[in-house]
Design a protein around this motif. Structure first.
Motif, PDB file in Angstrom:
ATOM      1  N   ILE A 100       8.725  -4.340  -5.522  1.00 56.52           N
ATOM      2  CA  ILE A 100       9.174  -2.896  -4.761  1.00 56.52           C
ATOM      3  C   ILE A 100       8.218  -2.733  -3.429  1.00 56.52           C
ATOM      4  O   ILE A 100       6.931  -2.741  -3.704  1.00 56.52           O
ATOM      5  CB  ILE A 100       8.858  -1.779  -5.914  1.00 56.52           C
ATOM      6  N   HIS A 101       8.896  -2.483  -2.415  1.00 60.17           N
ATOM      7  CA  HIS A 101       8.430  -2.117  -1.207  1.00 60.17           C
ATOM      8  C   HIS A 101       8.002  -0.626  -1.119  1.00 60.17           C
ATOM      9  O   HIS A 101       9.019   0.132  -1.207  1.00 60.17           O
ATOM     10  CB  HIS A 101       9.244  -2.568   0.034  1.00 60.17           C
ATOM     11  N   ASN A 102       6.885  -0.234  -0.980  1.00 57.14           N
ATOM     12  CA  ASN A 102       6.325   1.008  -0.993  1.00 57.14           C
ATOM     13  C   ASN A 102       5.958   1.675   0.338  1.00 57.14           C
ATOM     14  O   ASN A 102       5.118   0.727   0.895  1.00 57.14           O
ATOM     15  CB  ASN A 102       5.333   1.476  -1.825  1.00 57.14           C
ATOM     16  N   ARG A 103       6.337   2.724   1.010  1.00 57.54           N
ATOM     17  CA  ARG A 103       5.584   3.652   2.069  1.00 57.54           C
ATOM     18  C   ARG A 103       4.988   4.804   1.770  1.00 57.54           C
ATOM     19  O   ARG A 103       5.903   5.676   1.230  1.00 57.54           O
ATOM     20  CB  ARG A 103       6.613   3.562   3.323  1.00 57.54           C
ATOM     21  N   LEU A 104       3.952   5.008   1.836  1.00 58.27           N
ATOM     22  CA  LEU A 104       3.061   6.172   1.510  1.00 58.27           C
ATOM     23  C   LEU A 104       2.742   6.839   2.403  1.00 58.27           C
ATOM     24  O   LEU A 104       1.997   6.180   3.417  1.00 58.27           O
ATOM     25  CB  LEU A 104       2.143   5.899   0.356  1.00 58.27           C
ATOM     26  N   SER A 105       2.939   8.146   2.535  1.00 57.22           N
ATOM     27  CA  SER A 105       2.187   9.237   3.405  1.00 57.22           C
ATOM     28  C   SER A 105       1.434  10.471   2.851  1.00 57.22           C
ATOM     29  O   SER A 105       2.010  10.844   1.755  1.00 57.22           O
ATOM     30  CB  SER A 105       3.321   9.725   4.492  1.00 57.22           C
ATOM     31  N   TYR A 106       0.549  10.762   3.442  1.00 55.29           N
ATOM     32  CA  TYR A 106      -0.392  11.807   2.693  1.00 55.29           C
ATOM     33  C   TYR A 106      -0.880  12.829   3.862  1.00 55.29           C
ATOM     34  O   TYR A 106      -1.415  12.184   4.661  1.00 55.29           O
ATOM     35  CB  TYR A 106      -1.230  11.475   1.951  1.00 55.29           C
ATOM     36  N   ASP A 107      -0.500  14.046   3.669  1.00 56.86           N
ATOM     37  CA  ASP A 107      -1.076  14.878   4.889  1.00 56.86           C
ATOM     38  C   ASP A 107      -1.843  16.075   4.056  1.00 56.86           C
ATOM     39  O   ASP A 107      -1.404  16.674   2.976  1.00 56.86           O
ATOM     40  CB  ASP A 107       0.233  15.723   5.626  1.00 56.86           C
ATOM     41  N   LEU A 108      -3.000  16.257   4.666  1.00 58.13           N
ATOM     42  CA  LEU A 108      -3.858  17.212   4.248  1.00 58.13           C
ATOM     43  C   LEU A 108      -4.495  18.006   5.341  1.00 58.13           C
ATOM     44  O   LEU A 108      -5.278  17.500   6.222  1.00 58.13           O
ATOM     45  CB  LEU A 108      -5.057  16.577   3.400  1.00 58.13           C
ATOM     46  N   HIS A 131      -3.869  12.924   8.460  1.00 54.83           N
ATOM     47  CA  HIS A 131      -2.701  12.132   8.049  1.00 54.83           C
ATOM     48  C   HIS A 131      -2.755  10.723   7.767  1.00 54.83           C
ATOM     49  O   HIS A 131      -3.851  10.191   8.781  1.00 54.83           O
ATOM     50  CB  HIS A 131      -1.800  12.319   9.121  1.00 54.83           C
ATOM     51  N   LEU A 132      -2.207  10.017   6.832  1.00 54.24           N
ATOM     52  CA  LEU A 132      -2.629   8.667   6.454  1.00 54.24           C
ATOM     53  C   LEU A 132      -1.256   8.072   6.215  1.00 54.24           C
ATOM     54  O   LEU A 132      -0.345   8.829   5.472  1.00 54.24           O
ATOM     55  CB  LEU A 132      -3.713   8.522   5.496  1.00 54.24           C
TER      56      LEU A 132
END
Length: 270
Positions: free
Chosen positions: A138-146, A211-212
């Protein structure tokens, strides 16, 4: 006394990520495979915070433990100032739901007494993940904003209760089985990578919009199992219809019966 206690409790409930020097907050996402992973959090309260209001600090730790149980997780007290929380998830959708629910508790901001006691910073925490299934992985693209730009907490009188200059010690960790590739667009945080990229660590910055992004692969037990079953079926078909006939065996043919012996002639003496 009640209003003061409510103000202290609100500070700890709504700003758990912003007490630098007072709280060391380590958040981790551990992916094992397509169907298993864990949200890991380790929180350590500083001595200054415990000395300032030990009872309030313990109430905040208890609220963290309670929220983790509500999401199917478990917690373990390492000492009186440190707790470790583990929340399992079974897929990407469940990860996003549990993570966002934990860090955006709706009930925490709806107490009338506490809303009247302080002006709260608006902290926005949001995680998203996009997954694509390629059968075996499974290819995953994760993003997180704080968003930590409004960290200061002020009372109605305008007195600054917590300033952004001495607030945050927060790390975000991503652990994957095959390593991750970090995207670094403009405004993104540059992380540290260890164990050949299998663990990526971001140090989030107080007073900024953090942002990451990262992309990574995880194995798919379902796809691997389906491929193994298909291989076994193909092997069985080959052995039955190709290998046996090539060796001169035909399991569908019954063994040839033995020829009957001739009957002995009867001699009649005349």
């Amino acid at each position: 006394m009640l209003a003061r206690r409510g103000r202290e409790l609100l500070l700890l409930l709504l700003v758990p990520l912003v007490l630098g020097g007072c709280v060391d907050y380590d958040v981790g996402i551990e992916f094992d495979s397509q169907t298993h992973g864990t949200i890991v959090q380790q929180i350590e309260l500083g001595e200054r915070l415990s000395a300032f209001s030990g009872a309030t600090a313990q109430s905040w730790l208890q609220s963290i433990e309670r929220r983790s149980r509500q999401l199917g997780g478990k917690s373990r007290r390492l000492n009186d100032r440190q707790v470790r929380v583990e929340i399992p998830f079974n897929n990407g959708d469940e990860l996003v739901r549990k993570f966002n629910e934990f860090f955006n508790p709706e009930s925490a901001s709806r107490t009338e007494e506490t809303l009247e006691s302080a002006e709260l910073p608006q902290l926005e925490s949001h995680m998203a993940i996009v997954q694509r299934n390629f059968l075996l992985a499974i290819h995953n693209r994760l993003s997180y904003d704080l968003d930590l730009r409004s960290l200061g907490l002020s009372s109605q009188e305008g007195k600054l209760l917590v300033g952004p200059g001495a607030l945050l010690d927060l790390h975000f960790r991503l652990t994957t089985p095959w390593g991750a590739k970090v995207s670094a667009p403009e405004g993104a945080i540059a992380p540290e990578m260890t164990d050949d990229g299998r663990q990526v660590v971001w140090t989030l910055q107080p007073g900024e919009a953090n942002h990451l992004e990262a992309t990574f692969w995880v194995p798919s037990p379902i796809g691997i199992g389906a491929l193994a079953i298909a291989a076994l079926v193909a092997l069985g078909h080959f052995v039955k219809y190709r290998l046996f006939p090539a060796l001169g065996f035909d399991r569908r043919r019954r063994p040839t019966s033995q020829p009957a012996k001739p009957e002995a002639e009867t001699v009649v003496n005349g």
